[in-house]
Design an enzyme around this catalytic site. Structure first.
Site, PDB file in Angstrom:
ATOM      1  N   ASP A   7      53.064  47.560  80.269  1.00  0.00           N
ATOM      2  CA  ASP A   7      53.224  46.962  78.943  1.00  0.00           C
ATOM      3  C   ASP A   7      52.358  47.781  77.980  1.00  0.00           C
ATOM      4  O   ASP A   7      51.133  47.728  78.040  1.00  0.00           O
ATOM      5  CB  ASP A   7      52.749  45.506  79.006  1.00  0.00           C
ATOM      6  CG  ASP A   7      52.835  44.804  77.645  1.00  0.00           C
ATOM      7  OD1 ASP A   7      53.070  45.498  76.633  1.00  0.00           O
ATOM      8  OD2 ASP A   7      52.668  43.575  77.617  1.00  0.00           O
ATOM      9  N   HIS A   8      53.017  48.505  77.096  1.00  0.00           N
ATOM     10  CA  HIS A   8      52.275  49.428  76.243  1.00  0.00           C
ATOM     11  C   HIS A   8      51.361  48.724  75.247  1.00  0.00           C
ATOM     12  O   HIS A   8      50.473  49.336  74.655  1.00  0.00           O
ATOM     13  CB  HIS A   8      53.249  50.363  75.504  1.00  0.00           C
ATOM     14  CG  HIS A   8      52.699  51.748  75.292  1.00  0.00           C
ATOM     15  ND1 HIS A   8      51.379  51.987  74.995  1.00  0.00           N
ATOM     16  CD2 HIS A   8      53.294  52.970  75.364  1.00  0.00           C
ATOM     17  CE1 HIS A   8      51.187  53.290  74.863  1.00  0.00           C
ATOM     18  NE2 HIS A   8      52.322  53.910  75.092  1.00  0.00           N
ATOM     19  N   ARG A   9      51.551  47.421  75.056  1.00  0.00           N
ATOM     20  CA  ARG A   9      50.653  46.703  74.158  1.00  0.00           C
ATOM     21  C   ARG A   9      49.250  46.635  74.763  1.00  0.00           C
ATOM     22  O   ARG A   9      48.255  46.500  74.061  1.00  0.00           O
ATOM     23  CB  ARG A   9      51.165  45.271  73.916  1.00  0.00           C
ATOM     24  CG  ARG A   9      52.527  45.227  73.222  1.00  0.00           C
ATOM     25  CD  ARG A   9      53.065  43.824  73.148  1.00  0.00           C
ATOM     26  NE  ARG A   9      53.162  43.216  74.473  1.00  0.00           N
ATOM     27  CZ  ARG A   9      53.555  41.966  74.683  1.00  0.00           C
ATOM     28  NH1 ARG A   9      53.880  41.203  73.665  1.00  0.00           N
ATOM     29  NH2 ARG A   9      53.624  41.486  75.907  1.00  0.00           N
ATOM     30  N   PRO A  21      57.161  46.119  75.348  1.00  0.00           N
ATOM     31  CA  PRO A  21      57.465  47.567  75.348  1.00  0.00           C
ATOM     32  C   PRO A  21      57.081  48.198  76.692  1.00  0.00           C
ATOM     33  O   PRO A  21      55.916  48.422  76.972  1.00  0.00           O
ATOM     34  CB  PRO A  21      56.611  48.117  74.209  1.00  0.00           C
ATOM     35  CG  PRO A  21      55.495  47.125  74.049  1.00  0.00           C
ATOM     36  CD  PRO A  21      56.008  45.791  74.503  1.00  0.00           C
TER      37      PRO A  21
END
Lengths: 424, 339
Positions: free
Chosen positions: A393-395, A217
């Site tokens: 990377d939104h994780r 994401p």
């Protein structure tokens, strides 16, 4: 006893290697440690040293041929040794049968390639047997598939997701049905075109980045930086280097240093997603995108936070040269936590880059432009402004931590003497 | 001597597991004069779990023999009787007491045919009331099927339904070699539909009790019922579990299990015996070695008995063996990619 020469495993996902060229011809003498042959993997070519001294015999893979890891490709006979010992040996199994039985391939001793052992011992990608089998059948590089299971394990579901992406987004990766269909279509439309074969680097780029874009994401943060002080700083440094024979410091070198220091200041942004945990790096290992013939490579400057500007500059120049020559060892382009990509010199104002997992951020650097900006008194002054865009990377990275990183980076770039100060 | 015809199978009635075994013994005593029952208190008392019941009154004390309190002696008599022409069915009061008779079971019954070059066989049936759940404490609650399953020369089965209890016992009586039948004590009172006549059930086939697509649960004995209950819960949660009743520990029906795992891609083994080196350990290894390996999309999970003597305290006793909740939560985590 004659010494076997076998296809070594020089890259963690490697299953087979292609012989690029032989340095020693059959029947010629060779010394232990001499360059024996070059192999080509997905990402690079590298030399393999001879495991023994003697005469090269029974070469059974010529340049261009692909051989499974662990398979014997030649013998080296010491003085006085003959081929008779070898005649009694059973015929080699055909390549298709290698999975059926016999000792595990990895257990075989390999001749020493010209590369760091760290690359060989890199941990194997976690994946279920089913996922591995499906990926293999679909021609997907399992190391490029993001795993959703515990500890980042790749399962059937992940491979299916990667497959559906590959079949739509990166259709050119596989040359069969999809390409033929589109060729037919172009033909039927009477459109003229040229067929460009996909080499392994292009296929790897296509698969990795398709998987990244589909499964990681991404979000993007943008900033404009005043570059005037940095340009002046660089000019002074390079002036002081004149006549020393040293390379000139580039803007990119300074941006790499700023990135490293910003990563140390915002450790939560210096990390990778590992499925059910996050791996936070203790160093700033920075990938620098280098364009090479037919694609791009991303060599890594390790521990950039503790290296001087000059050291970084020299290292990047060396890595870029080796990358362009196709001589980069696989550990030299692995292990990055952050990447920087600069298209400013091509006149690109700004762009959004795709993260290269397991890295979790990439900074896209555009062109520096002259603009009028407001000074402290509210009067317009001419300034050099650089546009950058950070992909996260939104994780791993949240909006706030990404913003803190970008803010710190901007502070360093706009106050470049801090770069010489280094990390505390 | 394979499957007897179903001519006498006129009726199907409800019976308990204990009644189904008694029915099988009654039929065997009636139809085959070589059949004798032996065991402690199986005569007038009717057996520790009332399985033989009133058979002594119907068939006489020379067919239904009370043996002294010496498992080794009783088993020795049974082995000798089998080797010399009778078809004895020996009952242990508790399967735990079989340890006293190991010499006769493992060294004599299991090996005699082999060591005498096939000249003699031992058509012996032994019945072992087994398992926990009755508050009988550490020396009367064990599940020792893996012990005997380790011995070549023995067949070891664990029927889980009244119908199988009867059919497998009648099939065991036709077998030329020793067959060990483990009967879970909690099953004796469970009921099921059972044909009244003579029929046999094979000793080497597992049975798929419920079809499913997401996970294979291989269970034995009382764990079959618990797994079926778990499967019902899981279905409500959108998970389709296939439940296989192992039925035979030796030999294990490899084919049925491997094919199921190839379909579902996940495996859980549920068994009451101690987890380490137990039946599920063998099944796990067997699947890992098989062509099903390439179909596994998750680790193989074993749910087995605790690594401890069976507690007497009822709550601890329950906690020491897999229960429906444990099966549901393991299967659910496994199918959601959390294990």
């Amino acid at each position: 006893m004659p010494t076997e020469v076998i296809m070594p495993k020089v890259d963690m996902d490697m299953e087979a290697g292609t012989i690029a060229a032989w340095h020693i011809q059959e029947g010629d003498p060779v010394q232990k440690g001499d360059a024996l042959f070059d192999i080509e993997t997905d990402k690079a070519a590298m030399e393999v040293e001879s495991p023994a001294s003697g005469t090269l015999r029974q070469v059974r893979a010529q340049a261009g041929e692909t051989v499974k890891i662990g398979d014997r490709i030649a013998w080296i006979l010491a003085d006085g040794e003959s081929l008779e010992v070898l005649q009694r040996e059973p015929a080699p199994r055909p390549e298709e049968n290698t999975a059926a039985s016999g000792p595990p391939r990895e257990a075989l001793p390999v001749s020493t390639p010209v590369t760091d052992a760290a690359a060989i011992t890199t941990e194997r990608k976690r994946a279920t047997p089913l996922a591995r089998r499906m990926a293999k059948a679909a021609g997907i590089d399992i190391s490029a598939v993001a795993g959703s299971g515990p500890r980042g394990r790749v399962t059937r579901k992940d491979v299916e997701a990667a497959k559906s992406v590959a079949s739509t987004a990166s259709a050119p990766v596989r040359a069969d049905a999809a390409t033929n269909a589109s060729k037919d279509r172009l033909d039927s439309l009477g459109i003229d075109y040229e067929v460009v074969p996909v080499d392994r680097m292009r296929a790897t780029v296509a698969e990795r980045l398709s998987a990244s874009k589909a499964t990681v994401p991404h979000f993007y943060l943008e900033a404009d930086c005043r570059l005037d002080k940095l340009l002046a700083f660089r000019a002074e440094i390079n002036k002081s280097l004149e006549g020393s024979g040293s390379v000139r410091i580039s803007i990119n070198d300074l941006l790499v240093k700023a990135s490293a220091m910003a990563l140390m200041a915002v450790p939560e942004a210096n990390a990778s997603w590992a499925g059910d945990e996050i791996l936070r790096y203790r160093d700033a290992n920075i990938s620098v995108a280098v364009s090479v013939e037919g694609g791009l490579m991303t060599p890594v400057v390790r521990q950039a936070q503790s290296k001087s500007l000059l050291a970084i500059s020299n290292e990047i120049a060396g890595l870029a040269e080796r990358a362009r020559a196709g001589k980069l060892a696989s550990n030299a382009y692995q292990g990055g936590s952050f990447a920087i990509s600069n298209l400013g010199m091509y006149g690109v104002k700004a762009f959004s880059a795709i993260i290269n997992p397991p890295e979790s951020m990439i900074l896209a650097v555009g062109m520096a432009t002259r603009q009028f900006v407001e000074n402290d008194d509210g009067a317009p002054v001419a300034a050099t402004v650089l546009s950058v865009r950070l992909s996260c990377d939104h994780r791993v990275v949240d909006g706030v931590s990404g913003a803190r990183w970008l803010g710190e980076w901007q502070r360093l770039v706009e106050n470049p003497f801090l770069l010489a100060l280094g990390t505390s | 001597m394979n499957v007897h015809n179903a001519a006498q199978e006129e009726e199907i009635v409800e019976m308990s597991y204990a009644e189904a075994i008694r029915d099988a013994l009654d039929i065997a005593l009636t139809t085959d004069e070589r059949v004798v029952l032996m065991g402690e208190d199986i005569g007038v008392y009717g057996g520790a779990f009332q399985v033989t019941g009133d058979l002594v009154h119907k068939h006489g004390a020379d067919r239904v023999l009370d043996t002294p309190i010496s498992e080794l002696g009783g088993a020795g008599v049974a082995v000798g009787a089998a080797a010399t022409g009778l078809r004895p069915v020996f009952e242990f009061q508790f399967s735990d007491f079989a340890m006293l008779a190991m010499e006769q079971i493992c060294n004599q019954a299991a090996k005699m045919r082999y060591m005498l070059g096939g000249a003699v066989s031992v058509p012996l049936v032994m019945r072992f009331p087994a398992g926990s759940g009755t508050g009988a404490a550490a020396q009367h609650s064990q599940s020792l099927e893996a012990w005997l399953g380790h011995v070549p020369g023995l067949k070891v089965v664990q029927p889980s339904t009244p119908r199988d209890a009867k059919g497998m016992l009648l099939r065991a009586l036709e077998d030329p070699d020793p067959v060990m039948v483990f009967e879970h004590k909690l099953l004796y009172k469970t009921k099921g539909m059972v044909p009244t006549g003579h029929y046999t059930t094979s000793l080497d086939k597992a049975e798929i009790r419920r079809q499913g697509t997401d996970v294979t649960i291989v269970a034995s004995s009382v764990m079959v019922q618990r797994s079926l209950e778990a499967a019902e819960f899981l279905a409500g949660d959108g998970i389709s579990a296939e439940v296989i009743d192992l039925r035979s520990v030796r030999p294990i029906d490899r084919h049925t299990i491997v094919e199921s795992v190839k379909k579902t891609t996940r495996l859980i083994c549920v068994y009451e015996g101690v987890k380490t080196l137990g039946v599920g350990a063998e099944i796990s290894a067997m699947v890992a070695e098989s062509e099903a390996f390439d179909f596994l999309d998750a680790p193989i999970i074993r749910l087995g008995g605790a690594e401890a003597p069976m507690p007497y305290n009822p709550d601890l006793e329950k906690a020491a063996v897999p229960q429906v909740d444990n099966i549901v939560s393991s299967a659910s985590q496994l199918c959601r990619g959390q294990l």
